[in-house]
Design a protein around this motif. Structure first.
Motif: not given
Length: 164
Positions: A106-121
């Motif tokens: 869920l935390r990863v999904l929320v971060e993905l929703a910001t549009g940030r690349p995997v490296t930043h997540v």
């Protein structure tokens, strides 16, 4: 179409896999202009579907392609007329399945929703990129999607993420 060439041999051993391949082969052959191959593949697929009761593979390909071939494969019409394949029925069934994402997913999904690349997540969550990639694959599998956009759309439709 080359990838689905051994579908007949596979039918006896793995009917579910053979069914999916036969449906894909039918659509690919139809779009490539190989009508006879398309009809044969569709006939095999409908036979497998009627014998096994598994029809979901027909919902995973464009219905219009199958309908254009159905006049030469009469059993296909029987499958297409089933209520489970009615417009929206399959999508609704997919959306009604429970999705159990872990807290970290869920935390990863929320971060993905910001549009940030995997490296930043990965940096924001203090884990490795590999861990994020593994969690993303798990999220995709649980949501039954293949892309970030589809994952976010499905998560919003399910109420996991706020509308966007």
């Amino acid at each position: 179409m080359e990838l689905t060439g051994d579908v007949n041999e596979l039918a006896a051993l793995r009917p579910r896999t053979a069914l999916k391949l036969a449906v894909v082969r039918a659509v690919a052959a139809h779009r490539a202009g190989h009508r006879q191959t398309a009809v044969e593949a569709l006939d095999l697929a409908t036979g497998l579907a009627l014998g096994s009761g598994i029809i979901r593979a027909f919902a995973l390909v464009p219905r219009g392609d199958i309908e254009q071939l159905a006049d030469q494969a009469p059993r296909a019409r029987e499958i297409l007329e089933r209520p489970e394949l009615a417009a929206g029925a399959v999508a609704q069934a997919l959306l009604s399945r429970p999705v159990n994402l872990s807290r970290s997913e869920l935390r990863v999904l929320v971060e993905l929703a910001t549009g940030r690349p995997v490296t930043h997540v990965a940096r924001r969550l203090f884990v490795s990129e590999s861990t994020i990639k593994t969690q993303v694959r798990s999220i995709y599998r649980k949501l039954d999607v293949h892309t970030r956009a589809d994952a976010l759309s499905r998560a919003r439709a399910l109420g996991i993420l706020p509308a966007g």
